[in-house]
Design an enzyme around this catalytic site. Sequence first.
Site, PDB file in Angstrom:
ATOM      1  N   GLU A   1     -17.573  13.357 -12.060  1.00  0.00           N
ATOM      2  CA  GLU A   1     -17.515  14.826 -12.097  1.00  0.00           C
ATOM      3  C   GLU A   1     -18.867  15.480 -11.857  1.00  0.00           C
ATOM      4  OE1 GLU A   1     -15.028  16.307 -15.230  1.00  0.00           O
ATOM      5  OE2 GLU A   1     -15.727  18.363 -14.949  1.00  0.00           O
TER       6      GLU A   1
ATOM      7  N   HIS B   1      -8.431  25.422 -16.678  1.00  0.00           N
ATOM      8  CA  HIS B   1      -7.087  24.873 -16.856  1.00  0.00           C
ATOM      9  C   HIS B   1      -6.222  25.965 -17.450  1.00  0.00           C
ATOM     10  CE1 HIS B   1      -3.718  22.405 -17.975  1.00  0.00           C
ATOM     11  NE2 HIS B   1      -4.244  21.412 -17.285  1.00  0.00           N
TER      12      HIS B   1
ATOM     13  N   ARG C   1     -10.049  21.893  -7.110  1.00  0.00           N
ATOM     14  CA  ARG C   1      -9.600  20.503  -7.232  1.00  0.00           C
ATOM     15  C   ARG C   1      -8.085  20.427  -7.360  1.00  0.00           C
ATOM     16  NH1 ARG C   1      -9.019  16.798 -12.364  1.00  0.00           N
ATOM     17  NH2 ARG C   1      -8.446  18.801 -13.227  1.00  0.00           N
TER      18      ARG C   1
ATOM     19  N   ALA D   1     -16.485   6.775 -14.224  1.00  0.00           N
ATOM     20  CA  ALA D   1     -17.417   6.565 -13.114  1.00  0.00           C
ATOM     21  C   ALA D   1     -18.494   5.553 -13.499  1.00  0.00           C
ATOM     22  CB  ALA D   1     -18.047   7.896 -12.699  1.00  0.00           C
TER      23      ALA D   1
ATOM     24  N   GLU E   1       2.632  16.844 -10.384  1.00  0.00           N
ATOM     25  CA  GLU E   1       1.806  17.923 -10.944  1.00  0.00           C
ATOM     26  C   GLU E   1       1.652  19.041  -9.924  1.00  0.00           C
ATOM     27  OE1 GLU E   1      -1.846  16.190 -12.419  1.00  0.00           O
ATOM     28  OE2 GLU E   1      -0.864  15.554 -14.264  1.00  0.00           O
TER      29      GLU E   1
ATOM     30  N   ARG F   1      -3.647  25.406  -9.844  1.00  0.00           N
ATOM     31  CA  ARG F   1      -4.203  25.822 -11.130  1.00  0.00           C
ATOM     32  C   ARG F   1      -4.880  27.182 -11.104  1.00  0.00           C
ATOM     33  NH1 ARG F   1      -6.727  20.227 -13.414  1.00  0.00           N
ATOM     34  NH2 ARG F   1      -4.698  19.410 -13.953  1.00  0.00           N
TER      35      ARG F   1
ATOM     36  N   SER G   1     -20.877   6.826 -19.706  1.00  0.00           N
ATOM     37  CA  SER G   1     -19.925   5.721 -19.874  1.00  0.00           C
ATOM     38  C   SER G   1     -18.482   6.198 -19.783  1.00  0.00           C
ATOM     39  CB  SER G   1     -20.178   5.015 -21.210  1.00  0.00           C
ATOM     40  OG  SER G   1     -20.102   5.952 -22.281  1.00  0.00           O
ATOM     41  N   GLY G   2     -18.200   7.119 -18.856  1.00  0.00           N
ATOM     42  CA  GLY G   2     -16.814   7.460 -18.540  1.00  0.00           C
ATOM     43  C   GLY G   2     -16.326   6.540 -17.428  1.00  0.00           C
TER      44      GLY G   2
ATOM     45  N   HIS H   1     -12.346  23.844 -17.468  1.00  0.00           N
ATOM     46  CA  HIS H   1     -11.788  22.492 -17.489  1.00  0.00           C
ATOM     47  C   HIS H   1     -12.540  21.512 -16.594  1.00  0.00           C
ATOM     48  CE1 HIS H   1      -8.755  19.452 -17.923  1.00  0.00           C
ATOM     49  NE2 HIS H   1      -8.425  19.482 -16.649  1.00  0.00           N
TER      50      HIS H   1
ATOM     51  N   THR I   1     -13.235  11.380 -19.629  1.00  0.00           N
ATOM     52  CA  THR I   1     -12.256  10.366 -19.227  1.00  0.00           C
ATOM     53  C   THR I   1     -11.297  10.050 -20.368  1.00  0.00           C
ATOM     54  OG1 THR I   1     -13.864   9.383 -17.711  1.00  0.00           O
ATOM     55  CG2 THR I   1     -12.012   7.988 -18.397  1.00  0.00           C
TER      56      THR I   1
ATOM     57  N   GLY J   1      -2.965  11.867 -15.332  1.00  0.00           N
ATOM     58  CA  GLY J   1      -3.030  10.608 -14.615  1.00  0.00           C
ATOM     59  C   GLY J   1      -3.915  10.631 -13.399  1.00  0.00           C
TER      60      GLY J   1
HETATM   61  C1  FAD Z   1      -8.576  17.238 -21.448  1.00  0.00           C
HETATM   62  C2  FAD Z   1      -8.810  16.727 -20.064  1.00  0.00           C
HETATM   63  C3  FAD Z   1      -7.755  16.221 -19.323  1.00  0.00           C
HETATM   64  C4  FAD Z   1      -7.959  15.750 -18.026  1.00  0.00           C
HETATM   65  N1  FAD Z   1      -6.919  15.196 -17.342  1.00  0.00           N
HETATM   66  C5  FAD Z   1      -7.147  14.657 -16.106  1.00  0.00           C
HETATM   67  C6  FAD Z   1      -6.112  13.977 -15.411  1.00  0.00           C
HETATM   68  O1  FAD Z   1      -4.991  13.828 -15.898  1.00  0.00           O
HETATM   69  N2  FAD Z   1      -6.409  13.460 -14.179  1.00  0.00           N
HETATM   70  C7  FAD Z   1      -7.646  13.569 -13.593  1.00  0.00           C
HETATM   71  O2  FAD Z   1      -7.851  13.086 -12.480  1.00  0.00           O
HETATM   72  N3  FAD Z   1      -8.636  14.196 -14.258  1.00  0.00           N
HETATM   73  C8  FAD Z   1      -8.426  14.727 -15.490  1.00  0.00           C
HETATM   74  N4  FAD Z   1      -9.446  15.348 -16.154  1.00  0.00           N
HETATM   75  C9  FAD Z   1     -10.786  15.330 -15.550  1.00  0.00           C
HETATM   76  C10 FAD Z   1     -11.362  13.927 -15.697  1.00  0.00           C
HETATM   77  O3  FAD Z   1     -11.054  13.415 -16.966  1.00  0.00           O
HETATM   78  C11 FAD Z   1     -12.864  13.908 -15.511  1.00  0.00           C
HETATM   79  O4  FAD Z   1     -13.219  14.597 -14.349  1.00  0.00           O
HETATM   80  C12 FAD Z   1     -13.368  12.477 -15.401  1.00  0.00           C
HETATM   81  O5  FAD Z   1     -12.939  11.743 -16.515  1.00  0.00           O
HETATM   82  C13 FAD Z   1     -14.875  12.466 -15.323  1.00  0.00           C
HETATM   83  O6  FAD Z   1     -15.302  11.156 -15.431  1.00  0.00           O
HETATM   84  P1  FAD Z   1     -16.867  10.869 -15.436  1.00  0.00           P
HETATM   85  O7  FAD Z   1     -17.012   9.400 -15.594  1.00  0.00           O
HETATM   86  O8  FAD Z   1     -17.480  11.533 -14.280  1.00  0.00           O
HETATM   87  O9  FAD Z   1     -17.400  11.653 -16.725  1.00  0.00           O
HETATM   88  P2  FAD Z   1     -17.021  11.498 -18.265  1.00  0.00           P
HETATM   89  O10 FAD Z   1     -15.791  10.723 -18.439  1.00  0.00           O
HETATM   90  O11 FAD Z   1     -17.068  12.828 -18.884  1.00  0.00           O
HETATM   91  O12 FAD Z   1     -18.230  10.639 -18.820  1.00  0.00           O
HETATM   92  C14 FAD Z   1     -19.511  11.206 -18.886  1.00  0.00           C
HETATM   93  C15 FAD Z   1     -20.370  10.299 -19.721  1.00  0.00           C
HETATM   94  O13 FAD Z   1     -21.725  10.680 -19.606  1.00  0.00           O
HETATM   95  C16 FAD Z   1     -22.323  10.721 -20.902  1.00  0.00           C
HETATM   96  N5  FAD Z   1     -23.453  11.649 -20.829  1.00  0.00           N
HETATM   97  C17 FAD Z   1     -23.458  12.952 -20.463  1.00  0.00           C
HETATM   98  N6  FAD Z   1     -24.719  13.433 -20.487  1.00  0.00           N
HETATM   99  C18 FAD Z   1     -25.531  12.410 -20.873  1.00  0.00           C
HETATM  100  C19 FAD Z   1     -26.918  12.278 -21.089  1.00  0.00           C
HETATM  101  N7  FAD Z   1     -27.780  13.296 -20.926  1.00  0.00           N
HETATM  102  N8  FAD Z   1     -27.396  11.079 -21.499  1.00  0.00           N
HETATM  103  C20 FAD Z   1     -26.562  10.034 -21.708  1.00  0.00           C
HETATM  104  N9  FAD Z   1     -25.230  10.104 -21.519  1.00  0.00           N
HETATM  105  C21 FAD Z   1     -24.729  11.277 -21.097  1.00  0.00           C
HETATM  106  C22 FAD Z   1     -21.194  11.159 -21.796  1.00  0.00           C
HETATM  107  O14 FAD Z   1     -21.490  10.890 -23.140  1.00  0.00           O
HETATM  108  C23 FAD Z   1     -20.064  10.331 -21.212  1.00  0.00           C
HETATM  109  O15 FAD Z   1     -20.145   9.000 -21.676  1.00  0.00           O
HETATM  110  C24 FAD Z   1      -9.256  15.823 -17.450  1.00  0.00           C
HETATM  111  C25 FAD Z   1     -10.314  16.340 -18.197  1.00  0.00           C
HETATM  112  C26 FAD Z   1     -10.102  16.779 -19.490  1.00  0.00           C
HETATM  113  C27 FAD Z   1     -11.244  17.328 -20.280  1.00  0.00           C
END
Ligand code: FAD
Length: 561
Positions: free
Chosen positions: A395, A264, A406, A30, A135, A310, A27-28, A371, A57, A63
């Site tokens: 991700e 990072h 990246r 994506a 950035e 980076r 629930s990020g 990171h 997320t 940003g």
């Molecule tokens: C501190 C930090 C700062 C960042 N800043 C930036 C930025 O400024 N700009 C940028 O572009 N990117 C940034 N990033 C990277 C970016 O945030 C991530 O790549 C992006 O949010 C990933 O989104 P996602 O939806 O793929 O995964 P996530 O947002 O990580 O969501 C993953 C979800 O999957 C769930 N999950 C995982 N495994 C399971 C499982 N087995 N069963 C059920 N649920 C599960 C988790 O609980 C979560 O809800 C940053 C990352 C971090 C850590």
Amino acid sequence: MISFRDPNARLKTRNMDSRTDFLIIGSGIAGLMVALKVAPTGTVAIVTKKQAVDSNTNLAQGGIASVFDQQDSFDLHIQDTLTAGDGLCNPDVVRQVVTSGPERIRELVAIGVGFNTAASGSQGTAATALDLGREGGHSCNRIVHAHDMTGREVERVLLERARQNKNIRFYENHIAVDLITFSTRIKRGLVTTTHEDYCCGAYVLDRLSLRVKTFGARITLLATGGAGKVYLYTSNPDIATGDGIAMGYRAGATVANLEFVQFHPTCLYHPAAKNFLISEAVRGEGGRLIDAGGHPFMQHYDPKKDLACRDVVARAIDTELKRTGRESVFLDISHRPAAFVTSRFPNLYEKCLSFGIDMTREPIPVVPAAHYMCGGVVTDIFGRTDIQRLYAIGETACTGLHGANRLASNSLLEALVYADAAARQALQDMDARHQGECPNVPDWDDVGTSDSDEQIMVAHNWDEIRRCMWNYVGIVRSDKRLARAQRRIATIQQEIQEYYWNFKVSAHLIELRNIATVAELIIQCAAHRKESRGLHYNIGYPQKDDRRWRKDTLTRRQMLG
Ligand SMILES: Cc1cc2nc3c(=O)[nH]c(=O)nc-3n(C[C@H](O)[C@H](O)[C@H](O)COP(=O)(O)OP(=O)(O)OC[C@H]3O[C@@H](n4cnc5c(N)ncnc54)[C@H](O)[C@@H]3O)c2cc1C
């Protein structure tokens, strides 16, 4: 062993805990974005392993990169992405993501995400007047942001919208254990697959009832985020254990480029601070890296100095730490007016202050930390994996956008663009071929297992894997260190396997099994690549070798049939 291969089998609900059109794991940005896009057409189950908000997320600060500035162009953004990717980006994917960016950002604005606007510096919803930050690695100002808490704002709005949608059902505290693939032989998640397989859901542990439930779905989407927890020091929250990569790999999907782990350069170095990132935007606003004596050092490593990519900055800091024997370097923005610093970085300012560091007056101690995972489950331009009806987005996927490194703030963008592409394709897939098709699958089988009496094994192995990866498979690698890591992880893997089959599964054990798998795959990919490129640096092969190694590192579990 149970085998079911009848293509005409229909989904029988009686042994299903949930039957849905779309199963979204995560629930990020994506997972939520794709959910909102498919929900008008079908039922959606979102399983998420803790609270829905717990995600990478939610922590994203800087940003989302996209072209809005008059001085900027798609070509410049494309070129910056290709330069960072160091020869391994897929140019078609880069173009698709970059050119779709503005539309995807406008979509966020339209549903209420409050980005900073140029005129006031305050948050607003007019896409025409967005404030654009800068950035490292970007040749123009193009970072759309909500102060320094962009991810929190995006997650807030997406969650609000998803919760309002009657077709979307959330299952919080539900952790996916393994994917279910049709024609699979399964016993407790031991999944062996053939090339004709398609995915029809997942086994999911309800962390509260401790029961493994069967979720059947016509389309399954992995949106499980990154794998930072494989390393001892990381900017990632606890959920980032590479579950999607491990589950995809076990199910037979191809994974790629796992050697490219982005470290990072600047995480807060303080004994009480757990994984707190100091955004790259601080350097974008004039922050300088200095050593303990107050001397800037980035001019010795790259002409772009503090705004170098980076990987260059992280390696420079690693070198400085090894050279000086100090535990951290420092990031200094105290030369900028205090009012500017506190309004541009309210979150960072407050957080640092809570640890006794006033960033308007003194430098912040920082170290590099794991990171972002550039590799992942391989997908095509629609987010499809090589298992039918299984998608990977965000991700956890390897789309070809990032290549060997990246570019900052391209990952939220990638998630948005691929959520859109995957949603369109998934809707078509469902319409075209898979109406109602879904086999009856056996329930989770844990006959012969008992409650664990040795939780210490789990805790110990967690720690050992993360330390081993930090020490031997970190920013600077060598064949010898990789071989050592390979041996250690293999022994731990064996222990985990034995334990896994004998005891009832717990969330901790599931995650341990996954970080062990991802660690093994990272080492495998790193050991395979006999050159240095992007984020992968091996002291035995310090040069890039385009002739032999300008290609992805692909790996796939051995298949049957
Ligand atoms: C501190 C930090 C700062 C960042 N800043 C930036 C930025 O400024 N700009 C940028 O572009 N990117 C940034 N990033 C990277 C970016 O945030 C991530 O790549 C992006 O949010 C990933 O989104 P996602 O939806 O793929 O995964 P996530 O947002 O990580 O969501 C993953 C979800 O999957 C769930 N999950 C995982 N495994 C399971 C499982 N087995 N069963 C059920 N649920 C599960 C988790 O609980 C979560 O809800 C940053 C990352 C971090 C850590």
